[in-house]
Design an enzyme around this catalytic site. Structure first.
Site, mmCIF file in Angstrom:
data_model
loop_
_atom_site.group_PDB
_atom_site.id
_atom_site.type_symbol
_atom_site.label_atom_id
_atom_site.label_comp_id
_atom_site.label_asym_id
_atom_site.label_seq_id
_atom_site.Cartn_x
_atom_site.Cartn_y
_atom_site.Cartn_z
ATOM 1 C CE LYS A 16 -0.181 -0.004 5.331
ATOM 2 N NZ LYS A 16 -0.904 -0.316 5.800
ATOM 3 N NE ARG A 35 -6.761 0.776 10.798
ATOM 4 C CZ ARG A 35 -5.321 -0.026 10.536
ATOM 5 N NH1 ARG A 35 -4.949 1.006 10.094
ATOM 6 N NH2 ARG A 35 -5.165 -1.268 9.876
ATOM 7 C CG HIS A 49 -4.026 -5.009 12.188
ATOM 8 N ND1 HIS A 49 -2.861 -5.477 11.719
ATOM 9 C CD2 HIS A 49 -3.915 -3.588 11.774
ATOM 10 C CE1 HIS A 49 -2.071 -4.479 11.571
ATOM 11 N NE2 HIS A 49 -2.148 -3.188 11.369
ATOM 12 N NE ARG A 87 -2.565 -8.142 7.679
ATOM 13 C CZ ARG A 87 -3.284 -8.539 8.576
ATOM 14 N NH1 ARG A 87 -4.168 -9.663 8.591
ATOM 15 N NH2 ARG A 87 -3.237 -8.007 10.044
ATOM 16 C CE1 TYR A 105 10.151 32.424 0.784
ATOM 17 C CE2 TYR A 105 10.830 29.874 0.743
ATOM 18 C CZ TYR A 105 10.526 30.739 0.152
ATOM 19 O OH TYR A 105 9.880 30.973 -1.159
ATOM 20 C CB CYS A 157 12.341 26.422 0.310
ATOM 21 S SG CYS A 157 13.322 26.781 0.388
ATOM 22 C CG MET A 158 7.011 23.760 -2.425
ATOM 23 S SD MET A 158 6.045 24.040 -3.536
ATOM 24 C CE MET A 158 4.982 24.977 -2.214
ATOM 25 C CG ASP A 159 10.771 23.785 -5.324
ATOM 26 O OD1 ASP A 159 9.518 22.824 -5.532
ATOM 27 O OD2 ASP A 159 9.912 25.185 -5.066
HETATM 28 C C1 LIG Z 1 -0.177 -1.865 6.633
HETATM 29 C C2 LIG Z 1 -1.475 -3.259 7.316
HETATM 30 C C3 LIG Z 1 -0.390 -4.429 7.472
HETATM 31 C C4 LIG Z 1 1.211 -3.852 7.804
HETATM 32 O O1 LIG Z 1 2.359 -3.751 8.654
HETATM 33 P P1 LIG Z 1 3.431 -3.399 8.857
HETATM 34 O O2 LIG Z 1 3.661 -3.254 10.620
HETATM 35 O O3 LIG Z 1 3.586 -2.391 7.794
HETATM 36 O O4 LIG Z 1 3.708 -5.536 8.715
HETATM 37 C C5 LIG Z 1 -0.632 -5.350 7.486
HETATM 38 N N1 LIG Z 1 -2.086 -5.266 8.016
HETATM 39 C C6 LIG Z 1 -2.959 -4.460 7.752
HETATM 40 C C7 LIG Z 1 -4.261 -4.644 8.116
HETATM 41 C C8 LIG Z 1 -2.163 -2.933 7.685
HETATM 42 O O5 LIG Z 1 -3.000 -2.192 7.310
#
Ligand SMILES: *Cc1c(COP(=O)(O)O)cnc(C)c1O
Length: 377
Positions: A36, A131, A161, A215, A259, A305-307
């Protein structure tokens, strides 16, 4: 190709190393590479391909747009959307062979009316993160009975999770206990994929009972979920960030920089300018932090700065010299500490203005510049 001397370099060998060793260590049958947020800023397609070669079996992202982008490049690997999708988008996900997450009992009740191409669904349990997910046994049993014999739905997975796999062991244990209670009335063996571990659980805990998948996110990129816990695996930071000096000037005592004129020279000094700023994800919080030039550290002075940003240098530094803003000396971990944030946020902040250069065996194998699309070398 890129025309400004600022780039992020991603060592794909390091990503492969991290995936291989974590998979070996954990012993899970299925490993979802979490890509992601453009693979935590590293480049989604490039990281996904590397992770799959190194032993990951599935991909996971946060939302459907991310999955669709990946699907255009990677055809035959299951991709899971871990966040909620609209009911009206289920058919699109199914057509593209993208697995979706069933996160809420009202949503699931409506999904039961779904008619269309067969959708692969993972049930999400909320075991303490609070969540998304189903919060009790009754909701899970209802969801399971609504979806398990549905002719347009293939119930393939069940997951939860952890909130503290990198911290409180008590809360982690409490979540395991909640999972056991919530799932007591259903047959876990009916699910092809049961997954709970994120990186922290993969590194710091044993596999949970009845799971066969995990995951893997942050650790794949060589970053510790919690650097004060000792990891059983040598993780290698895959991303480094570089720029080159575009101008050097001498300023005198009393002269100010940037700035707001927040930096004032108290003697004759040399200042270098680099073409990277907060629009690149090199945030204003980096003011006064060190960067490395020819192996030596120098501070960023004045406001970012921005750039562009300014660095206080000495006589040895020349126009065109490479500046290493994040690397094995100025690590992502150190930046996260200084900015009072986490390594995740440092890498995710590097914006798509910064081209990504991919390395294998010490050589550039491809480049990605989102201003022009993907250019293979
Ligand atoms: C982002 C995410 C992960 C990965 O978590 P890490 O701490 O980066 O390994 C796993 N499961 C869910 C649901 C997540 O949102």
């Amino acid at each position: 190709m890129f025309y400004r001397d600022t780039w992020a370099q991603i060592d794909l060998d390091r990503i492969a190393h991290n995936v291989r060793h974590i998979k070996e260590h954990s012993g899970y049958e299925h490993l979802f590479a979490v890509v992601k947020a453009n693979a935590y800023g590293h480049g989604d397609v490039e990281v996904a391909s590397t992770a799959l070669e190194a032993g990951a079996t599935h991909l996971a992202v946060a939302f459907l747009d991310e999955a669709l982008r990946l699907r255009a490049a990677i055809k035959h690997v299951p991709i899971l959307v871990m966040g909620p999708v609209r009911l009206s988008d289920v058919a699109l996900a199914a057509e593209q062979n993208i697995d979706i997450t069933a996160h809420d009992i009202d949503w699931i009740t409506q999904l039961a009316q779904y008619r269309g191409p067969v959708a692969n669904v993972h049930l999400k349990i909320d075991s303490g993160m609070h969540r998304i997910g189903l919060t009790n046994a009754h909701a899970l049993e209802t969801a399971n009975s609504l979806l398990s014999d549905h002719k347009c739905i293939n119930l393939v997975g069940l997951f939860t999770h952890f909130a503290t796999a990198d911290g409180s062991k008590d809360y982690y244990a409490k979540q395991l206990k909640n999972v056991a209670e919530i799932t007591a009335g259903i047959d876990l063996a009916a699910f092809k994929y049961v997954h709970q571990s994120n990186s922290a659980a993969l590194l710091y805990h044993d596999a949970q009972p009845n799971t066969n998948s995990a995951r893997l996110g942050i650790a794949m990129y060589g970053l510790e979920p919690n650097d004060s816990v000792s990891s059983p695996i040598e993780l290698k930071q895959a991303l480094s960030l570089h720029s080159r000096i575009t101008q050097i000037k001498r300023i005198q005592a009393g002269d100010k920089v940037g700035y707001g004129a927040t930096y004032e020279a108290n003697e004759s000094l040399k200042v270098a300018v680099i073409p990277i700023g907060y629009a690149d994800g090199w945030l204003r919080y980096h003011q006064n932090r060190p960067v490395s030039i020819n192996g030596k550290k120098y501070p960023i002075i004045g406001r970012v700065c921005m750039d562009q940003s300014m660095i206080l240098i000495d006589e040895t530094v020349k126009t065109g010299d490479r500046v290493d803003l994040l690397d094995d000396q100025c690590t992502i971990e150190m930046a996260a500490k200084d900015l009072q944030t986490i390594n995740y946020e440092i890498v995710c902040s590097i914006s798509d203005r910064v081209p990504r250069r991919y390395m294998r065996g010490g050589k550039v194998v491809s480049e990605r510049n989102d201003r022009f699309g993907h250019v293979a070398i």
